[in-house]
Scaffold this motif. Structure first.
Motif, PDB file in Angstrom:
ATOM      1  N   ASN A  19       0.828  -1.204   0.000  1.00 42.34           N
ATOM      2  CA  ASN A  19       0.000   0.000   0.000  1.00 42.34           C
ATOM      3  C   ASN A  19       0.862   1.253   0.000  1.00 42.34           C
ATOM      4  O   ASN A  19       0.625   2.185  -0.778  1.00 42.34           O
ATOM      5  CB  ASN A  19      -0.931  -0.017   1.216  1.00 42.34           C
ATOM      6  N   ARG A  20       1.871   1.304   0.861  1.00 40.24           N
ATOM      7  CA  ARG A  20       2.744   2.477   0.934  1.00 40.24           C
ATOM      8  C   ARG A  20       3.522   2.691  -0.353  1.00 40.24           C
ATOM      9  O   ARG A  20       3.661   3.809  -0.827  1.00 40.24           O
ATOM     10  CB  ARG A  20       3.719   2.356   2.118  1.00 40.24           C
ATOM     11  N   VAL A  21       4.020   1.606  -0.927  1.00 40.48           N
ATOM     12  CA  VAL A  21       4.795   1.739  -2.162  1.00 40.48           C
ATOM     13  C   VAL A  21       3.896   2.217  -3.300  1.00 40.48           C
ATOM     14  O   VAL A  21       4.281   3.107  -4.064  1.00 40.48           O
ATOM     15  CB  VAL A  21       5.520   0.426  -2.527  1.00 40.48           C
ATOM     16  N   LEU A  22       2.702   1.670  -3.417  1.00 42.39           N
ATOM     17  CA  LEU A  22       1.809   2.103  -4.492  1.00 42.39           C
ATOM     18  C   LEU A  22       1.410   3.568  -4.328  1.00 42.39           C
ATOM     19  O   LEU A  22       1.360   4.310  -5.307  1.00 42.39           O
ATOM     20  CB  LEU A  22       0.565   1.219  -4.547  1.00 42.39           C
TER      21      LEU A  22
ATOM     22  N   ARG B 207     -11.014  -3.781  -4.251  1.00 38.90           N
ATOM     23  CA  ARG B 207     -11.871  -3.390  -3.129  1.00 38.90           C
ATOM     24  C   ARG B 207     -11.934  -1.870  -2.972  1.00 38.90           C
ATOM     25  O   ARG B 207     -12.992  -1.315  -2.689  1.00 38.90           O
ATOM     26  CB  ARG B 207     -11.337  -4.026  -1.849  1.00 38.90           C
ATOM     27  N   CYS B 208     -10.815  -1.204  -3.150  1.00 43.22           N
ATOM     28  CA  CYS B 208     -10.780   0.250  -2.962  1.00 43.22           C
ATOM     29  C   CYS B 208     -11.609   0.983  -4.018  1.00 43.22           C
ATOM     30  O   CYS B 208     -12.015   2.124  -3.798  1.00 43.22           O
ATOM     31  CB  CYS B 208      -9.349   0.759  -2.963  1.00 43.22           C
ATOM     32  N   TYR B 209     -11.883   0.358  -5.150  1.00 41.44           N
ATOM     33  CA  TYR B 209     -12.692   0.995  -6.186  1.00 41.44           C
ATOM     34  C   TYR B 209     -14.090   1.286  -5.662  1.00 41.44           C
ATOM     35  O   TYR B 209     -14.613   2.379  -5.852  1.00 41.44           O
ATOM     36  CB  TYR B 209     -12.765   0.109  -7.428  1.00 41.44           C
TER      37      TYR B 209
ATOM     38  N   LEU C 253      -6.911  -4.212  -0.765  1.00 42.31           N
ATOM     39  CA  LEU C 253      -6.669  -2.992   0.004  1.00 42.31           C
ATOM     40  C   LEU C 253      -7.929  -2.137   0.083  1.00 42.31           C
ATOM     41  O   LEU C 253      -8.635  -1.965  -0.908  1.00 42.31           O
ATOM     42  CB  LEU C 253      -5.528  -2.182  -0.617  1.00 42.31           C
ATOM     43  N   ARG C 254      -8.168  -1.609   1.246  1.00 40.65           N
ATOM     44  CA  ARG C 254      -9.347  -0.782   1.479  1.00 40.65           C
ATOM     45  C   ARG C 254      -9.247   0.579   0.791  1.00 40.65           C
ATOM     46  O   ARG C 254     -10.252   1.154   0.384  1.00 40.65           O
ATOM     47  CB  ARG C 254      -9.533  -0.583   2.980  1.00 40.65           C
ATOM     48  N   SER C 255      -8.026   1.107   0.687  1.00 33.12           N
ATOM     49  CA  SER C 255      -7.878   2.409   0.037  1.00 33.12           C
ATOM     50  C   SER C 255      -6.577   2.477  -0.747  1.00 33.12           C
ATOM     51  O   SER C 255      -5.574   1.894  -0.361  1.00 33.12           O
ATOM     52  CB  SER C 255      -7.917   3.538   1.077  1.00 33.12           C
ATOM     53  N   LEU C 256      -6.650   3.151  -1.862  1.00 33.82           N
ATOM     54  CA  LEU C 256      -5.513   3.497  -2.700  1.00 33.82           C
ATOM     55  C   LEU C 256      -5.837   4.835  -3.334  1.00 33.82           C
ATOM     56  O   LEU C 256      -7.004   5.129  -3.603  1.00 33.82           O
ATOM     57  CB  LEU C 256      -5.312   2.476  -3.826  1.00 33.82           C
TER      58      LEU C 256
ATOM     59  N   GLN D 224     -15.888   4.954  -5.057  1.00 30.74           N
ATOM     60  CA  GLN D 224     -17.161   5.310  -5.661  1.00 30.74           C
ATOM     61  C   GLN D 224     -18.177   5.778  -4.619  1.00 30.74           C
ATOM     62  O   GLN D 224     -19.087   6.546  -4.930  1.00 30.74           O
ATOM     63  CB  GLN D 224     -17.734   4.121  -6.431  1.00 30.74           C
ATOM     64  N   SER D 225     -18.025   5.324  -3.383  1.00 38.32           N
ATOM     65  CA  SER D 225     -18.991   5.691  -2.355  1.00 38.32           C
ATOM     66  C   SER D 225     -18.680   7.022  -1.682  1.00 38.32           C
ATOM     67  O   SER D 225     -19.490   7.526  -0.914  1.00 38.32           O
ATOM     68  CB  SER D 225     -19.067   4.591  -1.293  1.00 38.32           C
TER      69      SER D 225
END
Length: 103
Positions: free
Chosen positions: A36-39, A89-91, A66-69, A95-96
């Motif tokens: 997550n941190r690297v992305l 998942r983060c998509y 991942l919950r968020s990106l 969107q929400s």
């Protein structure tokens, strides 16, 4: 690949782990956190380090959960892995979120 500690964590950019001690990270135990941190915050060399360590298939699998990106990070991993953004998942989380009003 250069390692920086006893847990074989590669030498990542110093900005990635501002809130944790990199010496406490384990590449297997903390792989979701590291990916997550690297992305989201990593530089090209950081990306190459996780790509060498985990491989694209495992990175994509981790990223899908991942919950968020950041939107740019999602677009990048989606493009590189050839997995549609809506399968991450983060998509759904993106969107929400409420959109800002533009007057």
């Amino acid at each position: 690949m250069n390692k920086n500690n006893k847990n074989n964590v590669p030498l990542f950019s110093s900005n990635l782990f501002w809130d944790v001690n990199p010496d406490d990270l384990d590449m297997e135990q903390h792989k979701s956190f590291i990916v997550n941190r690297v992305l989201d915050y990593g530089q090209w060399d950081d990306w190459k380090a996780i790509l060498d360590y985990y491989g694209l298939e495992q990175i994509a699998s981790i990223a899908k959960g991942l919950r968020s990106l950041f939107p740019k990070s999602l677009a990048f991993i989606s493009t590189v892995s050839r997995i549609p953004e809506n399968q991450f998942r983060c998509y759904e989380h993106l969107q929400s979120k409420d959109k800002l009003w533009h007057f």
